[in-house]
Design a protein around this motif. Structure first.
Motif, PDB file in Angstrom:
ATOM      1  N   ILE A   1       7.662  47.849  65.942  1.00 59.14           N
ATOM      2  CA  ILE A   1       6.993  46.846  65.187  1.00 59.14           C
ATOM      3  C   ILE A   1       7.996  46.327  64.172  1.00 59.14           C
ATOM      4  CG2 ILE A   1       5.220  46.646  63.268  1.00 59.14           C
ATOM      5  CD1 ILE A   1       3.697  49.020  64.527  1.00 59.14           C
ATOM      6  N   TRP A   2       8.871  47.071  63.683  1.00 60.76           N
ATOM      7  CA  TRP A   2       9.981  46.852  62.821  1.00 60.76           C
ATOM      8  C   TRP A   2      10.855  45.676  63.435  1.00 60.76           C
ATOM      9  CZ3 TRP A   2      11.617  51.821  59.771  1.00 60.76           C
ATOM     10  CH2 TRP A   2      10.573  52.193  58.989  1.00 60.76           C
ATOM     11  N   LYS A   3      11.097  45.782  64.827  1.00 66.50           N
ATOM     12  CA  LYS A   3      11.776  44.769  65.569  1.00 66.50           C
ATOM     13  C   LYS A   3      11.293  43.472  65.376  1.00 66.50           C
ATOM     14  CE  LYS A   3      14.079  47.945  68.836  1.00 66.50           C
ATOM     15  NZ  LYS A   3      14.269  48.564  70.053  1.00 66.50           N
ATOM     16  N   LEU A   4       9.933  43.251  65.070  1.00 70.55           N
ATOM     17  CA  LEU A   4       9.390  41.894  65.300  1.00 70.55           C
ATOM     18  C   LEU A   4      10.037  41.067  64.149  1.00 70.55           C
ATOM     19  CD1 LEU A   4       5.737  42.858  65.882  1.00 70.55           C
ATOM     20  CD2 LEU A   4       7.438  41.942  67.388  1.00 70.55           C
ATOM     21  N   GLY A   5      10.839  41.517  63.235  1.00 66.70           N
ATOM     22  CA  GLY A   5      11.572  40.949  62.296  1.00 66.70           C
ATOM     23  C   GLY A   5      11.199  41.307  60.671  1.00 66.70           C
TER      24      GLY A   5
END
Length: 301
Positions: A205-209
């Motif tokens: 989820i954090w990779k979404l920005g």
């Protein structure tokens, strides 16, 4: 605040000892009711005393960023102002406004001008909108987005953050001189990273920005990644010091003493859509902290 009208000088009727006695009494009488420091006897405040903090404000306006808008507290990628710690009406949160004004009165006497994604540079405009209501209390929670940038090098400089807060507070004072201001510290973003870094789903989820200055490469122990996280945390500490010092110069401004920064938020209190913003339980904790500070007779130490 009461002021005392200047005494008229009595007309001199005849010279001699009687006139001298009258003059001595005229000088002595104004001083008789004062103690050292200018405070009047009997507990009255003198004309130059600092204004007292009102522990029971009758109206509340909120400014700030996504946290105060309740972002991701109710549904994915959406504001949820009803769950806002400051002005929401969700009984699971029991917002600051609900605690101060009562659930029935809060909707008519509270306003939320926070905007998701806002930074310190956006605060003057929000405070201008809030000041139009002449609220008894304004809550301020801003700074997370100044630190949560694509890279650590793009964070708002600490000096610019301080100057922005000084400018914003001065604007509020010009528009609504008697409004009290409660200033929340910026949360410890490094602690939020610690709560989710070991969960594979959270990392995806954090990779979404989300807050890449802190959350990029969340499991990396490389020197560069560790130094970047420490840099972000150090900048948040600088922001909080600026909030404390600027607020401390205004007798009607109360900084939370670092209560939000120091609060040990757990994963259960974070949104289960992004594992970064507060969920309803986290919003309730923010409301509880704010209520404790606002209704205290003395500021936090």
């Amino acid at each position: 605040m009461r002021t005392t009208a200047p005494r008229r000088r009595a007309r001199r009727t005849r010279p001699g000892a009687g006139a001298a006695l009258a003059l001595a009494m005229a000088v002595a009488l104004p001083l008789a009711g004062c103690s050292s420091g200018g405070a009047k006897s009997g507990g009255e405040r003198g004309p130059h005393a600092a204004p007292r903090w009102n522990t029971a404000p009758a109206s509340v306006a909120a400014v700030g960023d996504s946290i105060t808008r309740g972002f991701d507290a109710c549904s994915v990628l959406a504001d949820c102002p009803e769950a806002s710690w400051a002005t929401g009406d969700d009984p699971a949160v029991h917002s600051l406004a609900a605690r101060l004004l009562g659930e029935a009165e809060a909707p008519a006497r509270s306003w939320n001008y926070a905007v998701t994604g806002s930074r310190m540079a956006d605060l003057p405009g929000q405070l201008a909108s809030a000041a139009a209501h002449k609220p008894d209390l304004v809550t301020v929670m801003v700074g997370s987005n100044d630190a949560c940038r694509a890279t650590a090098s793009s964070m708002t400089p600490a000096a610019a953050f301080r100057a922005g807060f000084e400018h914003a507070l001065a604007g509020l004072r010009a528009a609504s001189p008697t409004s009290q201001v409660y200033v929340s510290s910026v949360p410890d973003l490094q602690r939020l990273w610690q709560q989710g870094k070991d969960d594979p789903m959270v990392r995806q989820i954090w990779k979404l920005g989300i807050c890449q200055s802190m959350l990029a490469d969340p499991v990396s122990a490389a020197t560069g990644a560790t130094a970047r996280r420490e840099q972000v945390r150090a900048r948040v500490v600088e922001y909080n010091e600026a909030l404390r010092e600027v607020c401390g110069k205004d007798p009607l401004c109360r900084y939370d003493g670092g209560a939000v920064f120091q609060y040990p938020f757990s994963a259960e209190q974070l949104s289960h859509w992004d594992w970064f913003h507060p969920g309803k339980d986290g919003q309730a904790r923010l409301a509880e902290l704010a209520h404790r500070q606002v209704t205290s007779a003395e500021p936090p130490r």
